[in-house]
Scaffold this motif. Structure first.
Motif, short mmCIF file in Angstrom:
data_model
loop_
_atom_site.label_atom_id
_atom_site.label_comp_id
_atom_site.label_asym_id
_atom_site.label_seq_id
_atom_site.Cartn_x
_atom_site.Cartn_y
_atom_site.Cartn_z
N LEU A 1 -32.35 -22.99 -24.10
CA LEU A 1 -33.64 -23.48 -23.61
C LEU A 1 -33.44 -24.35 -22.37
CD1 LEU A 1 -36.67 -23.78 -23.84
CD2 LEU A 1 -36.31 -25.61 -25.52
N GLY A 2 -32.39 -25.14 -22.37
CA GLY A 2 -32.11 -25.98 -21.21
C GLY A 2 -31.91 -25.16 -19.95
N ARG A 3 -31.23 -24.01 -20.08
CA ARG A 3 -31.02 -23.14 -18.92
C ARG A 3 -32.34 -22.53 -18.44
NH1 ARG A 3 -26.07 -19.23 -19.88
NH2 ARG A 3 -25.61 -20.94 -21.31
N MET A 4 -33.21 -22.18 -19.40
CA MET A 4 -34.51 -21.64 -19.02
C MET A 4 -35.34 -22.67 -18.27
SD MET A 4 -35.56 -19.51 -22.46
CE MET A 4 -37.24 -19.29 -21.90
N ILE A 5 -35.31 -23.93 -18.75
CA ILE A 5 -36.07 -24.99 -18.08
C ILE A 5 -35.53 -25.23 -16.68
CG2 ILE A 5 -36.65 -27.44 -18.15
CD1 ILE A 5 -36.65 -27.25 -21.20
N GLN A 6 -34.21 -25.25 -16.53
CA GLN A 6 -33.61 -25.48 -15.21
C GLN A 6 -34.02 -24.38 -14.22
OE1 GLN A 6 -29.38 -25.82 -16.02
NE2 GLN A 6 -29.47 -28.05 -15.85
N ARG A 7 -34.11 -23.16 -14.71
CA ARG A 7 -34.38 -22.01 -13.84
C ARG A 7 -35.87 -21.83 -13.56
NH1 ARG A 7 -31.60 -16.95 -13.61
NH2 ARG A 7 -32.46 -15.78 -11.83
N PHE A 8 -36.70 -21.97 -14.59
CA PHE A 8 -38.12 -21.63 -14.45
C PHE A 8 -39.07 -22.81 -14.68
CE2 PHE A 8 -35.82 -17.87 -15.96
CZ PHE A 8 -36.05 -17.00 -14.89
#
Length: 387
Positions: free
Chosen positions: A25-32
């Motif tokens: 989820l952290g990677r999704m937030i960073q990207r989008f």
């Protein structure tokens, strides 16, 4: 930077449906962004191009199924209202109060933080120390933590800990007793004062300093949540001090996060027979932690170069330490029993007779020696009760 209402509500929702420290989820937030990540959760489909490996896509699908189960019961507006009624607030990355040192956690950074108390989190953590240790602390450990917390608070440091029993509570109380700031990072909502035995302490921290949590109001603590919140304690501070910890403990878990973030780790040695200090001793023996015994040594490790140096420890200074070398040689040649003449003393000291006579006169005037017949000797110590 101003965070939009959509971003704020999205982050509040993610705090409810997902556990912190979820790297997917952290990677999704960073990207989008938080809004894009929440839209993907609602759709049940990860944005294209985020994960290339099949194992990661499968894991994300499993996580999304769990998040979507909780999504219908999420009520971010109600959570924000409850927090506001407690004179609290939720802060998001990019806002003025957000501590930028949390960004070092990367995809493990908090989605948002829920705060309760008057202090400014970012300002409070500019000069801060984490103090952690055993819940089943000894009287020695509690004393060290309280004294060190008070001394560090006197030096302008904020004490950050977990609000738990034992060392955490002692460190918080020490900072409060010194009139300093202290931050308790909780494993539950800021509306729940846990553990109950620390209710009075946590109430005082909320009144004067700050309670911090990654979970929205109403969340109860679990064992895993205690371990997860430890990374926030480590990331908020300049360094971590472990006062008492066994070989397997949450305190060492916090210290491991600090090491991963390249923050200094310090340990207070305990009695060699103490089971609750075995973890500290192991880390000291392996060179993982720096040995500290007082606030000055802590500041010497994490403080500003040139400003926070600890004084070099020295033993007691004796009057004879200030004597110049030749005079000290003559003094060492004077007997404690019987007496010796200047010629004998000169031979023993390896100096000429004239030098011996002049130094003996100086030593006698200063009270280092006394005359005995035709010679000199060291004064006898007086017995107690005798004039």
């Amino acid at each position: 930077m101003t965070v939009s209402d959509d971003e704020r509500f999205a982050r509040a929702t993610l705090c409810y449906i997902a556990e912190p420290c979820d790297r997917l989820l952290g990677r999704m937030i960073q990207r989008f962004g938080a809004v894009g990540a929440l839209d993907a959760v609602r759709a049940g489909k990860a944005p294209p191009g985020l994960f290339s490996g099949e194992p990661e896509r499968r894991r994300l699908a499993e996580h999304m199924d769990r998040w979507r189960v909780r999504l219908p019961s999420a009520d971010p507006e109600a959570d924000l209202t409850v927090c506001a009624k407690l004179d609290g607030r939720m802060i998001c990355p990019g806002e003025p109060e957000w501590p930028t040192q949390l960004d070092a956690l990367g995809d493990r950074a908090p989605y948002a933080l829920w705060l309760r108390g008057p202090a400014d989190l970012r300002y409070a953590c500019l000069r801060s120390i984490a103090m952690v240790g055993a819940r089943a602390a000894t009287s020695y450990g509690n004393r060290v933590a309280a004294d060190m917390g008070a001394e560090l608070a006197d030096r302008g440091c904020t004490i950050v800990s977990g609000g738990a029993l034992g060392i955490d509570a002692a460190a918080h109380r020490g900072a409060l007793a010194a009139g300093g700031a202290t931050v308790a990072v909780l494993a539950n909502g800021v509306d729940r004062l846990y553990p109950p035995r620390n209710e009075g302490l946590l109430t005082e921290i909320a009144r004067t300093s700050l309670l911090v949590s990654e979970w929205p109001p109403g969340t109860t603590p679990t064992r895993l949540r205690f371990l997860v919140r430890n990374r926030v304690i480590a990331a908020l501070t300049k360094g971590t001090v472990v006062v008492e910890a066994d070989l397997r403990s949450g305190a060492l878990n916090t210290a491991k996060f600090a090491r991963e973030l390249n923050r200094p780790v310090m340990a207070v040695p305990g009695p060699v027979t103490s089971l609750v200090s075995r973890g500290c001793h192991r880390w000291l023996r392996d060179g993982v932690a720096t040995c500290v015994s007082n606030a000055a040594e802590v500041m010497d490790t994490v403080g500003r170069i040139g400003d926070d140096l600890a004084p070099e420890p020295r033993g007691p200074v004796m009057p004879r330490d200030d004597l110049e070398p030749v005079t000290r040689l003559v003094l060492e040649a004077v007997p404690a029993r019987g007496s010796a003449g200047p010629a004998q003393i000169a031979v023993r000291a390896g100096v000429d007779i004239g030098t011996a006579r002049s130094r003996l006169g100086l030593l006698a005037a200063a009270g280092f020696i006394e005359r005995r017949g035709q010679g000199w000797r060291l004064p006898r110590p007086r017995r107690k009760g005798r004039p």
